[in-house]
Structure formats: structure tokens, C-alpha cells
Design an enzyme around this catalytic site. Structure first.
Site, PDB file in Angstrom:
ATOM      1  N   CYS A   1      -1.998   0.601   2.344  1.00 51.75           N
ATOM      2  CA  CYS A   1      -2.535  -0.186   1.499  1.00 51.75           C
ATOM      3  C   CYS A   1      -1.062  -0.208   0.158  1.00 51.75           C
ATOM      4  O   CYS A   1      -1.374   0.798  -0.720  1.00 51.75           O
ATOM      5  CB  CYS A   1      -3.656  -0.221   0.784  1.00 51.75           C
ATOM      6  SG  CYS A   1      -4.104  -1.476  -0.463  1.00 51.75           S
TER       7      CYS A   1
ATOM      8  N   CYS B   1      -2.520  -0.918  -3.060  1.00 53.35           N
ATOM      9  CA  CYS B   1      -3.347   0.090  -3.625  1.00 53.35           C
ATOM     10  C   CYS B   1      -2.567   1.264  -4.200  1.00 53.35           C
ATOM     11  O   CYS B   1      -2.772   1.896  -5.462  1.00 53.35           O
ATOM     12  CB  CYS B   1      -4.416   0.639  -2.737  1.00 53.35           C
ATOM     13  SG  CYS B   1      -5.091  -0.531  -1.647  1.00 53.35           S
ATOM     14  N   ASP B   2      -1.644   1.721  -3.422  1.00 54.61           N
ATOM     15  CA  ASP B   2      -1.053   2.947  -3.652  1.00 54.61           C
ATOM     16  C   ASP B   2       0.515   2.895  -4.347  1.00 54.61           C
ATOM     17  O   ASP B   2       1.248   3.914  -4.594  1.00 54.61           O
ATOM     18  CB  ASP B   2      -1.098   3.933  -2.463  1.00 54.61           C
ATOM     19  CG  ASP B   2      -2.398   4.270  -2.220  1.00 54.61           C
ATOM     20  OD1 ASP B   2      -3.320   4.241  -3.019  1.00 54.61           O
ATOM     21  OD2 ASP B   2      -2.678   4.161  -0.751  1.00 54.61           O
TER      22      ASP B   2
END
Ligand code: FAD
Ligand code: NAP
Length: 327
Positions: free
Chosen positions: A136, A139-140
Site C-alpha cells: 500500500c 499508506c506507507d
């Protein structure tokens, strides 16, 4: 509201399919309960711009899903933050058991559990998950400012993730197992034009390399699929974007599945192999897998459930003439 232990219609999943089913079912006075699962809003909550939702030239995925949830609530659907851990479809009413201990019985069920990221299955991928290996980018990605990252895959997700990562990383290397991408042309053009992006063709990730003290990724071993040779490139992060698998574990062994785990529905409907159980969205669809097609199937599932419940005498209202004509 008092906690309900029985509902006419239970919807499992809160992606575009689940929320659309909830809007239609609530407007049909079915008083649906929707259980959101581990990812409220579904897959679009892990992306950024969505450019193909009609009516929105560009909207952030999470924002679109917040709007869908609000819409379903406004129509009267009950939205529950919980996870269905077991679903007994052996007899009606069907029984869902949730992570919180909540048990709900339902006269009809719409399954809209979507899909989950697939992994390559490498030991080093598992070892460094959360320590430099991710599925992701939204997300990261933030953790990779001025660092070098590798993205594995050749579909829309891989290309979008690679483009997103260019906002942070100093270099993004996309590794694909063939010599052409399956991503949409508009995305490919953006990728190829980006100065921070390099594409390595005909190659696969052989292993992730890294350190254990502290845990972190340092590189990627790439295997050239034409001659089998392996070389290492520097990488601070590896993003695996090789597609998604249907989240059908809850119903495996109970419903007919096909094409590697997708719930089988009768062509042109959302009816599964058990009467009263309907399925919609990515859970059933190995071909289109789009937000709009999932939403369309969510609508169909609510109409199918409404017709089923009316035919079973569970609700008094007559089905829509258009839907009735189909049966
Ligand atoms: P999902 O969105 O997968 O939602 C599944 C839901 O089920 C989740 O809420 C989850 O919490 C819930 N759930 C699962 N198991 C349980 C359980 N046991 N109990 C309760 N709930 C459960 N499509 C586009 O059209 N345009 C795009 O720009 C686009 N971008 C994308 C970007 C990325 C990074 C990804 C991964 C996908 C993208 N897609 C895009 C595809 C799109 O997101 C999917 O087709 C769509 O979200 C599928 O909707 P769905 O409702 O079937 O399931
Ligand atoms: P996908 O379209 O299934 O693509 C998966 C990619 O990973 C393919 O390029 C595939 O290679 C590669 N791959 C699969 N297994 C692999 C393995 N073991 N090793 C190496 N590579 C592997 O998946 P996706 O990109 O996640 O997209 C899923 C769905 O969501 C699609 O329908 C897509 O259109 C949709 N989506 C849409 C948007 C958008 O509209 N903007 C954005 C994201 C996703 P091959 O090409 O060789 O098969």
C-alpha cells in the site's frame, strides 16, 4: 438504537458494492444492517485520485467512500463497525458471528467482501513485511522521502502506486514480468514520462534483501526471466502490487466458487448457489473489478434480495415492476 439480533437483510462489506446495496435496500424499506469489516470503505480507501467515478472528474478515494457511507446512513441503513468471523449459510435465517461477539441472524444476505492484496509468497517478503515491504503506497509512501523504492507488477495498481511514490522517493523502479504493461494507456504514458521512474522488463522479484539489526530492506534481487540471471538493485522499500484475490474465505465450502475463489453468481444476477444469499462486486468479478461495476452489482443485489424477500413473504412491499418482470 437497541442492538438488533435479527435483520431482514445483512450486507457484509463496506466498499462500493456494499454501500450501494445499502442505499437501495434502505430505500426499499428493508432496514438493512451493513457490517464494515477491517477496511471500512474498502479498497478505494488506500488510493489517492479516482478519475473514473462518473460525476467526479477527480476525487480522493477515501473521500468518495466517506460520501458513500454518509449516503447509506442518510437513507436509513444501519452501519456497524465489526468483522464477520463466521457465516452459517446452512439454514435460514442465516447466522453471522462477529469479532465483537455480536451474533446476527438474517433472512437474506448480500456478500460484498471484495478482494485483498496478493503477495508473492517469498520468505523474505514475509520477513520484511512492515519493515520495508508493503502492498500500500498510499499508506506507507510517506516513509520513503528521498529514498529508492521498487514496485512489482504491471497493472493499474502498480502504475498508480509507482506514480504516487514519485512524490516522495528519489527513484522508483517498476519491475514487471513481461515486456508490456496491462495498465490503462493514460497511466502508462504518465509513468514512462516521469523522470524519476525506471522500468525493468521481463523480470521478477527473486528475494528482498535487508538487515535484521535494525530490520530494514536494502535491496531487491531481480531474476531476468529470459536468461535466468539474477542481479541486485538498491532499494529502501519494496511495494508488491500484483493484484488482488477475492475475500471468499467466509463462504468457501458453503457457496459455489470459481475462477480461483470468486463467488459464482447466476449470469445476469447476483444470486449465488444458496437461495437468499447474494454476492456483488470484486468478490464475484474476476474481469472488470472497478468501483463503478461493483456499485452496479451492489444495486442489483439489493433488488434481487428485495424480490427474494417479497417472494418468501418476509416483506409486504411489492417488488419494482421492472425487477418483477425479470423473474
Ligand atoms: P472492496 O472495495 O474490496 O471492499 C470490501 C469490503 O468488505 C471492505 O469494506 C472490507 O472491510 C469488507 N470485508 C471483507 N471481509 C469482511 C468480513 N469478514 N466481515 C465484514 N466485512 C468484510 N477502481 C476504479 O474504478 N477506479 C480507481 O481509480 C481504482 N483505483 C484503485 C486503486 C487501488 C490501489 C486499488 C487496490 C483498487 C482500485 N480500484 C479502482 C478498484 C476498486 O477499488 C474495486 O474494484 C472496488 O473497491 C471493489 O469494491 P467492492 O465493494 O467489491 O469491495
Ligand atoms: P491486475 O490488473 O490483476 O494486475 C496485476 C499485475 O501483477 C499484472 O501486471 C500481473 O502481470 C502482475 N502479476 C500477477 N501475479 C504476479 C506474480 N506472481 N509475479 C509478478 N507479477 C505478477 O491487478 P491490479 O493492478 O491490482 O488491478 C485490479 C483491478 O482494479 C483491475 O481491474 C484494475 O483495472 C482495477 N484498478 C483500477 C484502477 C483505475 O481505474 N485507475 C486503479 C487500480 C486498480 P501480467 O500482466 O503479466 O499478468
Amino acid at each position: 438504537m437497541t442492538e438488533r439480533s435479527h435483520v431482514k437483510l445483512l450486507i457484509v462489506g463496506s466498499g462500493p458494492a456494499g454501500y450501494t446495496a445499502a442505499v437501495y435496500a434502505a430505500r426499499a424499506m428493508l432496514e438493512p444492517m451493513l457490517i464494515q469489516g477491517m477496511q471500512p470503505g474498502g479498497q478505494l480507501t488506500i488510493t489517492t485520485e479516482v478519475e473514473n467515478w462518473p460525476g467526479e472528474t477527480e476525487i480522493q478515494g477515501p473521500e468518495l467512500m466517506v460520501k458513500m457511507e454518509a449516503h447509506a446512513k442518510a437513507m436509513g441503513a444501519e452501519i456497524v463497525t465489526d468483522l464477520v468471523t463466521a457465516l452459517d449459510l446452512g439454514k435460514r435465517p442465516f447466522t453471522a458471528t462477529c469479532d465483537s461477539g455480536r451474533v446476527v441472524t438474517a433472512d437474506a444476505v448480500i456478500l460484498a467482501t471484495g478482494a485483498q492484496a496478493r503477495w508473492l509468497g517469498l520468505p523474505s517478503e514475509e520477513q520484511f513485511k512492515g519493515f520495508g515491504v508493503s502492498a500500500c503506497a498510499t499508506c506507507d509512501g510517506f516513509f520513503y522521502r528521498n529514498r529508492e523504492v521498487v514496485v512489482i507488477g504491471g497493472g493499474n495498481t502498480a502504475v498508480e502506486e509507482a506514480l504516487f511514490l514519485t512524490r516522495f522517493a528519489s527513484k522508483v523502479t517498476l519491475v514487471h514480468r513481461r515486456d508490456s504493461l496491462r495498465a490503462e494507456k493514460i497511466l502508462q504514458n504518465r509513468l514512462f514520462a516521469h523522470p524519476k521512474v525506471e522500468v525493468i522488463w521481463n523480470s521478477e522479484l527473486a528475494e528482498v534483501t535487508g538487515a535484521t539489526t535494525p530490520m530494514g530492506v536494502t535491496g531487491a534481487l531481480l531474476r531476468d526471466l529470459r536468461d535466468g540471471s539474477v542481479r541486485e538493485i538498491k532499494a529502501d522499500g519494496v511495494f508488491v502490487a500484483i493484484g488482488h484475490a477475492p475475500a471468499s474465505e467466509l463462504v468457501a465450502g458453503q457457496l459455489e466458487l470459481h475462477n480461483g475463489g470468486y463467488v459464482k453468481v447466476e449470469p445476469g444476477s447476483t444470486r449465488t448457489s444458496i437461495p437468499g444469499v447474494f454476492a456483488a462486486g470484486d468478490l464475484t468479478d474476476h474481469i472488470y473489478r472497478q468501483a463503478i461495476t461493483s456499485a452496479g452489482m451492489g444495486c442489483m443485489a439489493a433488488l434481487d434480495a428485495e424480490h427474494f424477500l417479497a417472494a418468501e413473504g418476509e416483506i409486504e412491499i411489492a417488488p419494482e415492476p421492472l425487477v418483477a418482470a425479470i423473474y
